[in-house]
Scaffold this active site. Structure first.
Site, PDB file in Angstrom:
ATOM      1  N   LYS A  87      34.631 -22.043  20.357  1.00  0.00           N
ATOM      2  CA  LYS A  87      34.927 -21.632  18.861  1.00  0.00           C
ATOM      3  C   LYS A  87      35.454 -20.183  18.998  1.00  0.00           C
ATOM      4  O   LYS A  87      36.653 -19.951  18.107  1.00  0.00           O
ATOM      5  CB  LYS A  87      33.610 -21.583  18.103  1.00  0.00           C
ATOM      6  CG  LYS A  87      33.007 -23.101  18.002  1.00  0.00           C
ATOM      7  CD  LYS A  87      34.014 -23.961  17.089  1.00  0.00           C
ATOM      8  CE  LYS A  87      34.062 -23.564  15.833  1.00  0.00           C
ATOM      9  NZ  LYS A  87      34.823 -24.665  15.063  1.00  0.00           N
TER      10      LYS A  87
ATOM     11  N   THR B 204      32.187 -20.335  13.285  1.00  0.00           N
ATOM     12  CA  THR B 204      30.577 -20.035  13.401  1.00  0.00           C
ATOM     13  C   THR B 204      30.488 -18.449  13.641  1.00  0.00           C
ATOM     14  O   THR B 204      31.111 -17.666  14.249  1.00  0.00           O
ATOM     15  CB  THR B 204      29.958 -20.956  14.582  1.00  0.00           C
ATOM     16  OG1 THR B 204      28.786 -20.402  14.844  1.00  0.00           O
ATOM     17  CG2 THR B 204      30.663 -20.867  15.761  1.00  0.00           C
ATOM     18  N   ASP B 205      29.327 -18.134  13.107  1.00  0.00           N
ATOM     19  CA  ASP B 205      28.931 -16.733  13.632  1.00  0.00           C
ATOM     20  C   ASP B 205      28.398 -16.763  14.915  1.00  0.00           C
ATOM     21  O   ASP B 205      28.253 -15.377  15.568  1.00  0.00           O
ATOM     22  CB  ASP B 205      27.788 -16.388  12.712  1.00  0.00           C
ATOM     23  CG  ASP B 205      26.358 -16.941  12.747  1.00  0.00           C
ATOM     24  OD1 ASP B 205      26.389 -18.102  13.311  1.00  0.00           O
ATOM     25  OD2 ASP B 205      25.353 -16.715  12.232  1.00  0.00           O
ATOM     26  N   GLU B 206      28.304 -17.859  15.669  1.00  0.00           N
ATOM     27  CA  GLU B 206      27.715 -17.733  17.054  1.00  0.00           C
ATOM     28  C   GLU B 206      28.846 -16.886  17.987  1.00  0.00           C
ATOM     29  O   GLU B 206      28.631 -16.677  19.048  1.00  0.00           O
ATOM     30  CB  GLU B 206      27.631 -18.862  17.600  1.00  0.00           C
ATOM     31  CG  GLU B 206      26.495 -19.680  16.974  1.00  0.00           C
ATOM     32  CD  GLU B 206      25.786 -21.112  17.605  1.00  0.00           C
ATOM     33  OE1 GLU B 206      25.919 -21.121  18.751  1.00  0.00           O
ATOM     34  OE2 GLU B 206      25.343 -21.879  16.687  1.00  0.00           O
TER      35      GLU B 206
ATOM     36  N   TYR C 267      29.914 -23.604  23.981  1.00  0.00           N
ATOM     37  CA  TYR C 267      30.150 -23.810  22.431  1.00  0.00           C
ATOM     38  C   TYR C 267      30.908 -22.554  21.912  1.00  0.00           C
ATOM     39  O   TYR C 267      32.101 -22.610  21.388  1.00  0.00           O
ATOM     40  CB  TYR C 267      29.096 -24.337  21.880  1.00  0.00           C
ATOM     41  CG  TYR C 267      29.213 -24.382  20.427  1.00  0.00           C
ATOM     42  CD1 TYR C 267      30.317 -25.197  19.818  1.00  0.00           C
ATOM     43  CD2 TYR C 267      28.407 -23.683  19.586  1.00  0.00           C
ATOM     44  CE1 TYR C 267      30.392 -25.263  18.353  1.00  0.00           C
ATOM     45  CE2 TYR C 267      28.785 -23.701  18.199  1.00  0.00           C
ATOM     46  CZ  TYR C 267      29.579 -24.398  17.756  1.00  0.00           C
ATOM     47  OH  TYR C 267      29.916 -24.346  16.252  1.00  0.00           O
TER      48      TYR C 267
HETATM   49  P1  NAD Z   1      29.581 -32.250  13.714  1.00  0.00           P
HETATM   50  O1  NAD Z   1      29.452 -32.220  15.204  1.00  0.00           O
HETATM   51  O2  NAD Z   1      28.649 -32.973  12.850  1.00  0.00           O
HETATM   52  O3  NAD Z   1      31.212 -32.934  13.283  1.00  0.00           O
HETATM   53  C1  NAD Z   1      32.138 -32.695  14.079  1.00  0.00           C
HETATM   54  C2  NAD Z   1      33.308 -33.813  13.538  1.00  0.00           C
HETATM   55  O4  NAD Z   1      34.522 -33.697  14.384  1.00  0.00           O
HETATM   56  C3  NAD Z   1      32.703 -35.326  13.856  1.00  0.00           C
HETATM   57  O5  NAD Z   1      32.906 -36.196  12.763  1.00  0.00           O
HETATM   58  C4  NAD Z   1      33.575 -35.710  15.093  1.00  0.00           C
HETATM   59  O6  NAD Z   1      33.936 -37.265  14.991  1.00  0.00           O
HETATM   60  C5  NAD Z   1      34.787 -34.949  14.739  1.00  0.00           C
HETATM   61  N1  NAD Z   1      35.651 -34.916  16.025  1.00  0.00           N
HETATM   62  C6  NAD Z   1      35.128 -34.198  17.347  1.00  0.00           C
HETATM   63  N2  NAD Z   1      36.046 -34.099  18.071  1.00  0.00           N
HETATM   64  C7  NAD Z   1      37.467 -34.669  17.302  1.00  0.00           C
HETATM   65  C8  NAD Z   1      38.708 -34.671  17.802  1.00  0.00           C
HETATM   66  N3  NAD Z   1      39.145 -34.351  19.067  1.00  0.00           N
HETATM   67  N4  NAD Z   1      39.801 -35.043  16.815  1.00  0.00           N
HETATM   68  C9  NAD Z   1      39.065 -35.534  15.504  1.00  0.00           C
HETATM   69  N5  NAD Z   1      37.849 -35.433  15.231  1.00  0.00           N
HETATM   70  C10 NAD Z   1      37.156 -34.741  15.971  1.00  0.00           C
HETATM   71  O7  NAD Z   1      29.655 -30.750  13.237  1.00  0.00           O
HETATM   72  P2  NAD Z   1      29.535 -29.928  12.334  1.00  0.00           P
HETATM   73  O8  NAD Z   1      28.078 -29.502  12.250  1.00  0.00           O
HETATM   74  O9  NAD Z   1      29.581 -30.716  10.920  1.00  0.00           O
HETATM   75  O10 NAD Z   1      30.422 -28.705  12.196  1.00  0.00           O
HETATM   76  C11 NAD Z   1      31.655 -28.817  11.655  1.00  0.00           C
HETATM   77  C12 NAD Z   1      32.546 -27.182  12.005  1.00  0.00           C
HETATM   78  O11 NAD Z   1      31.688 -26.311  11.486  1.00  0.00           O
HETATM   79  C13 NAD Z   1      32.641 -27.422  13.551  1.00  0.00           C
HETATM   80  O12 NAD Z   1      33.890 -26.690  13.875  1.00  0.00           O
HETATM   81  C14 NAD Z   1      31.648 -26.004  13.828  1.00  0.00           C
HETATM   82  O13 NAD Z   1      31.984 -25.293  14.644  1.00  0.00           O
HETATM   83  C15 NAD Z   1      31.468 -25.329  12.476  1.00  0.00           C
HETATM   84  N6  NAD Z   1      30.120 -24.804  11.888  1.00  0.00           N
HETATM   85  C16 NAD Z   1      29.085 -25.465  12.289  1.00  0.00           C
HETATM   86  C17 NAD Z   1      27.892 -24.830  11.757  1.00  0.00           C
HETATM   87  C18 NAD Z   1      26.441 -25.839  11.747  1.00  0.00           C
HETATM   88  O14 NAD Z   1      25.465 -24.986  11.540  1.00  0.00           O
HETATM   89  N7  NAD Z   1      26.566 -27.089  12.080  1.00  0.00           N
HETATM   90  C19 NAD Z   1      27.852 -23.656  11.293  1.00  0.00           C
HETATM   91  C20 NAD Z   1      29.124 -22.999  11.240  1.00  0.00           C
HETATM   92  C21 NAD Z   1      29.995 -23.591  11.846  1.00  0.00           C
END
Ligand code: NAD
Length: 360
Positions: free
Chosen positions: A181, A151-153, A177
């Site tokens: 990350k 993430t950019d955070e 969080y």
């Molecule tokens: P989300 O919270 O919707 O989904 C996370 C998934 O990971 C879920 O399906 C959960 O069951 C699974 N999970 C959690 N712990 C686990 C474990 N120990 N073992 C296996 N599976 C596990 O998240 P998201 O918003 O889809 O984000 C996905 C990734 O992208 C993350 O790494 C996040 O940091 C990154 N990201 C998200 C955003 C955003 O805006 N949502 C932006 C940039 C980066």
């Protein structure tokens, strides 16, 4: 040379033209969009590994569940032996790592799950990858890839007039969080430098779109607006984010996985900065247009400013020039179009999000 693609049925199907990628967190918001995109692309076999925590949803994968190019394993990334066994059984060529705890407010309430999954889980997964990579025939070791989705955070607060984040911006995470990350990003780079694991990283801006758990800003506000509940906005609502439609994000992640240079990081952004209050007002207007209130009032009257989140970053801003220049990706879905599509999706899928919203 591509490995062999395992069908969901357990049959083995030679897939000369496809590579096999293990996607962690593929039942989450972005992970499910990635699985749908990759499995229907004709270029990949997808092995989705997810622990199905509170925010994982297999319903988001219904449309590809029966495809030979897709399979699902319920497993936890913190379980190194389980992850290694899946990698060996499915003969994967690459890992795209999305599994994480992702909600900032939850990390402020309780940081332990964030450290355990995002930091320790990533370390265990990296170790499993290393053991798997080292067990491959020599000719398959170099093409192996580990793509870490971040993430950019991790860069902290860009400030009202600060420069957009680039790949060389120093890390300064604000929330538990973001810190977890950031730690995982450092682990991934260390495994590359120390053990030669072929890694690529991406740091993306805020995503939005269908299937996002209704605790995050956009689906939470859509849910409250539809249910005509107060719409709580932190502080003065002036916090700015760069909003990236989830399908654009999924395409970017494929570009990074397929063509990113080993050891490199790519910033993924949409050049679409909006303040929270602008986003929330637009949601009100879109829902008013589709489902007017009987009174004729605007849902903007539901907006309620509440005490700010501690450590709340004022602005994130990301410069995607590198991925645009080097990998030929750019965002295609403008914010107005993407938000309208998102609102329409939540209006059409109330059976999915309404029970989840009740727990918020
Ligand atoms: P989300 O919270 O919707 O989904 C996370 C998934 O990971 C879920 O399906 C959960 O069951 C699974 N999970 C959690 N712990 C686990 C474990 N120990 N073992 C296996 N599976 C596990 O998240 P998201 O918003 O889809 O984000 C996905 C990734 O992208 C993350 O790494 C996040 O940091 C990154 N990201 C998200 C955003 C955003 O805006 N949502 C932006 C940039 C980066």
């Amino acid at each position: 040379m591509p490995a062999i693609c395992a069908a969901a049925s357990g049959r083995w199907q030679l897939a000369e033209a496809r590579r096999t990628v293990l996607v962690t967190g593929g039942a989450g918001f972005i992970g499910s969009a990635v699985c749908r995109h990759l499995a229907s692309s004709g270029r990949w076999c997808v092995v989705n590994v997810d622990a199905l925590t509170y925010c994982g949803s297999l319903a988001a994968l219904d449309e590809i569940a029966e495809e030979d190019a897709y399979s699902f394993h319920r497993a936890d990334i913190r379980d190194e032996e389980a992850m290694l066994a899946i990698m060996r059984r499915e003969r994967i060529d690459a890992v795209m790592h999305l599994a994480a705890e992702t909600h900032v407010d939850r990390s402020i309430a309780r940081s332990a799950p964030f450290v355990e999954t995002n930091v320790l889980g990533t370390a265990r997964l990296l170790d499993a990858c290393l053991r798997y990579r080292d067990s491959l025939p020599v000719e398959l070791q170099a093409p192996f890839r580990f793509h870490h989705v971040s993430t950019d955070e991790v860069f902290g607060d860009a400030g009202a007039d600060g420069a957009a984040f680039s790949e060389t911006t120093p890390y300064a995470p604000s929330s538990p969080y973001a810190a977890s990350k950031a730690a995982s990003d450092h682990l991934v780079r260390a495994w590359h430098r120390t053990y030669g694991l072929p890694v690529v990283l991406s740091n993306s801006t805020n995503s939005y779109g269908p299937w996002q758990y209704p605790e995050k800003l956009i689906p939470l506000m859509i849910g409250h607006a539809i249910e005509e509940r107060p719409m709580p906005v932190y502080g003065d609502g002036g916090n700015v984010r760069d909003w990236l439609f989830v399908e654009d994000h999924a395409r970017a992640l494929e570009r990074v996985l397929a063509d990113g240079a080993v050891g490199e990081t790519y910033i993924v952004g949409a050049r679409s900065e909006r303040s929270n209050v602008e986003v929330v007002e637009r949601i009100c207007d879109l829902i008013d247009a589709r489902r007017p209130l009987g009174s004729g009032a605007s849902r903007r009257s539901l907006i309620a400013f509440v005490e700010d989140r501690p450590g709340h970053d004022r602005r994130y801003s990301a410069d995607p020039s590198k991925i645009e220049r080097e990998l030929g990706w750019r965002s295609e879905v403008g914010f107005e179009q993407g938000l309208a599509r998102t609102v329409d999706w939540y209006l059409a899928n109330e059976g999915w999000w309404r029970p989840l919203l009740q727990t918020q």
